[in-house]
Write an enzyme that holds these catalytic residues in place. Structure first.
Site, PDB file in Angstrom:
ATOM      1  N   GLY A 157       3.402 -19.876   0.019  1.00 21.33           N
ATOM      2  CA  GLY A 157       4.672 -19.139  -0.028  1.00 21.33           C
ATOM      3  C   GLY A 157       4.518 -17.633  -0.055  1.00 21.33           C
ATOM      4  O   GLY A 157       5.442 -16.922  -0.438  1.00 21.33           O
ATOM      5  N   HIS A 167      -6.183  -2.405  -1.221  1.00 19.40           N
ATOM      6  CA  HIS A 167      -5.596  -3.452  -0.375  1.00 19.40           C
ATOM      7  C   HIS A 167      -6.484  -4.686  -0.359  1.00 19.40           C
ATOM      8  O   HIS A 167      -7.489  -4.740   0.351  1.00 19.40           O
ATOM      9  CB  HIS A 167      -5.363  -2.955   1.055  1.00 19.40           C
ATOM     10  CG  HIS A 167      -4.705  -3.997   1.908  1.00 19.40           C
ATOM     11  ND1 HIS A 167      -3.358  -4.240   1.885  1.00 19.40           N
ATOM     12  CD2 HIS A 167      -5.236  -4.901   2.773  1.00 19.40           C
ATOM     13  CE1 HIS A 167      -3.074  -5.233   2.709  1.00 19.40           C
ATOM     14  NE2 HIS A 167      -4.196  -5.655   3.263  1.00 19.40           N
ATOM     15  N   ASP A 223      10.616  -6.029  -8.755  1.00 24.89           N
ATOM     16  CA  ASP A 223      10.867  -6.748  -7.510  1.00 24.89           C
ATOM     17  C   ASP A 223      12.270  -6.385  -7.018  1.00 24.89           C
ATOM     18  O   ASP A 223      13.230  -6.362  -7.787  1.00 24.89           O
ATOM     19  CB  ASP A 223      10.739  -8.263  -7.724  1.00 24.89           C
ATOM     20  CG  ASP A 223      10.619  -9.019  -6.413  1.00 24.89           C
ATOM     21  OD1 ASP A 223       9.560  -9.619  -6.178  1.00 24.89           O
ATOM     22  OD2 ASP A 223      11.590  -9.001  -5.622  1.00 24.89           O
ATOM     23  N   ASN A 260       1.675 -16.185  -5.274  1.00 25.02           N
ATOM     24  CA  ASN A 260       1.741 -16.968  -4.043  1.00 25.02           C
ATOM     25  C   ASN A 260       0.579 -16.554  -3.145  1.00 25.02           C
ATOM     26  O   ASN A 260       0.311 -15.357  -2.995  1.00 25.02           O
ATOM     27  CB  ASN A 260       3.073 -16.711  -3.332  1.00 25.02           C
ATOM     28  CG  ASN A 260       4.256 -17.121  -4.188  1.00 25.02           C
ATOM     29  OD1 ASN A 260       4.210 -18.124  -4.893  1.00 25.02           O
ATOM     30  ND2 ASN A 260       5.316 -16.333  -4.152  1.00 25.02           N
ATOM     31  N   HIS A 263      -0.397  -9.692  -5.123  1.00 23.55           N
ATOM     32  CA  HIS A 263       0.561  -9.298  -6.157  1.00 23.55           C
ATOM     33  C   HIS A 263       0.785 -10.430  -7.129  1.00 23.55           C
ATOM     34  O   HIS A 263       0.777 -11.598  -6.758  1.00 23.55           O
ATOM     35  CB  HIS A 263       1.884  -8.818  -5.548  1.00 23.55           C
ATOM     36  CG  HIS A 263       2.512  -9.776  -4.591  1.00 23.55           C
ATOM     37  ND1 HIS A 263       2.083  -9.904  -3.287  1.00 23.55           N
ATOM     38  CD2 HIS A 263       3.534 -10.648  -4.739  1.00 23.55           C
ATOM     39  CE1 HIS A 263       2.823 -10.826  -2.671  1.00 23.55           C
ATOM     40  NE2 HIS A 263       3.708 -11.303  -3.537  1.00 23.55           N
ATOM     41  N   CYS A 284       0.853  -1.203   0.000  1.00 30.57           N
ATOM     42  CA  CYS A 284       0.000   0.000   0.000  1.00 30.57           C
ATOM     43  C   CYS A 284       0.882   1.245   0.000  1.00 30.57           C
ATOM     44  O   CYS A 284       0.599   2.220  -0.717  1.00 30.57           O
ATOM     45  CB  CYS A 284      -0.923   0.025   1.204  1.00 30.57           C
ATOM     46  SG  CYS A 284      -2.384  -1.027   1.067  1.00 30.57           S
TER      47      CYS A 284
HETATM   48  P1  AMP Z   1       5.684 -13.224  -2.009  1.00 31.69           P
HETATM   49  O1  AMP Z   1       6.497 -14.315  -1.389  1.00 31.69           O
HETATM   50  O2  AMP Z   1       4.947 -13.668  -3.227  1.00 31.69           O
HETATM   51  O3  AMP Z   1       4.803 -12.531  -0.988  1.00 31.69           O
HETATM   52  O4  AMP Z   1       6.733 -12.202  -2.569  1.00 31.69           O
HETATM   53  C1  AMP Z   1       6.950 -10.918  -2.097  1.00 31.69           C
HETATM   54  C2  AMP Z   1       7.916 -10.273  -3.058  1.00 31.69           C
HETATM   55  O5  AMP Z   1       7.983  -8.895  -2.747  1.00 31.69           O
HETATM   56  C3  AMP Z   1       9.358 -10.823  -2.984  1.00 31.69           C
HETATM   57  O6  AMP Z   1       9.735 -11.300  -4.278  1.00 31.69           O
HETATM   58  C4  AMP Z   1      10.178  -9.602  -2.561  1.00 31.69           C
HETATM   59  O7  AMP Z   1      11.444  -9.547  -3.177  1.00 31.69           O
HETATM   60  C5  AMP Z   1       9.289  -8.445  -2.981  1.00 31.69           C
HETATM   61  N1  AMP Z   1       9.467  -7.226  -2.216  1.00 31.69           N
HETATM   62  C6  AMP Z   1       9.424  -7.078  -0.872  1.00 31.69           C
HETATM   63  N2  AMP Z   1       9.620  -5.796  -0.524  1.00 31.69           N
HETATM   64  C7  AMP Z   1       9.774  -5.104  -1.681  1.00 31.69           C
HETATM   65  C8  AMP Z   1      10.013  -3.729  -1.998  1.00 31.69           C
HETATM   66  N3  AMP Z   1      10.140  -2.797  -1.045  1.00 31.69           N
HETATM   67  N4  AMP Z   1      10.136  -3.369  -3.291  1.00 31.69           N
HETATM   68  C9  AMP Z   1      10.031  -4.302  -4.256  1.00 31.69           C
HETATM   69  N5  AMP Z   1       9.789  -5.615  -4.032  1.00 31.69           N
HETATM   70  C10 AMP Z   1       9.677  -6.010  -2.760  1.00 31.69           C
HETATM   71 ZN    ZN Z   2      -1.798  -3.250   1.028  1.00 28.74          ZN
END
Ligand code: AMP
Ligand code: ZN
Length: 124
Positions: free
Chosen positions: A104, A54, A38, A98, A111, A15
């Site tokens: 995971g 959200h 990412d 995920n 996302h 958010c």
């Molecule tokens: P998930 O396991 O599907 O919830 O993946 C979360 C993803 O968010 C991971 O691939 C992280 O590298 C990515 N992530 C977490 N924080 C950030 C951020 N500040 N900017 C960009 N990507 C992020």
């Molecule tokens: Zn959010």
């Protein structure tokens, strides 16, 4: 169990990214969707597509999100090419969402991962 929320969650990192309160490498934005690289890429191209609203995960979506999710899916291949994925069928990309602990999921704001580019990848 968390309920579906149409608000923004003050404690949610995605958010904050969608609102520009935490910096990100923005790929695309419109009134409903935010897309950014990412921070820890698994592949040469790896970006995340999020609804600005959200929604904790795919487990909370309903018919009212069908159009939004459809727009995100239609946008993914266009952005993949713009980010450097080679065209189908030699190139292509992978879409992953995920969901929940056993799925995971680490960040609980829905996302879509879009990954692509020349192999080998770091993961996947
Ligand atoms: P998930 O396991 O599907 O919830 O993946 C979360 C993803 O968010 C991971 O691939 C992280 O590298 C990515 N992530 C977490 N924080 C950030 C951020 N500040 N900017 C960009 N990507 C992020
Ligand atoms: Zn959010």
């Amino acid at each position: 169990m968390s309920q579906p929320s149409h608000a923004h969650d003050e404690n949610c990192i995605f958010c904050k990214i969608a609102a520009g309160k935490i910096p990100s490498r923005r790929v695309y934005e419109d009134d409903e969707i935010f897309v950014f690289d990412d921070i820890n890429p698994w592949a040469p191209v790896h970006f995340l597509m999020i609804p600005k609203m959200h929604i904790p995960s795919m487990a909370q979506v309903g018919p009212e999100q069908a159009a939004l999710l459809g727009r995100m899916m239609v946008l993914a291949p266009k952005l993949a090419l713009e980010k450097g994925c080679r065209p189908y069928p030699e190139g292509g990309f992978r879409i992953v969402t995920n969901t929940g602990a056993e799925g995971g999921q680490e960040v609980h704001h829905l996302h879509i991962h879009v990954m692509g580019g020349p192999r080998p990848w770091l993961k996947g």
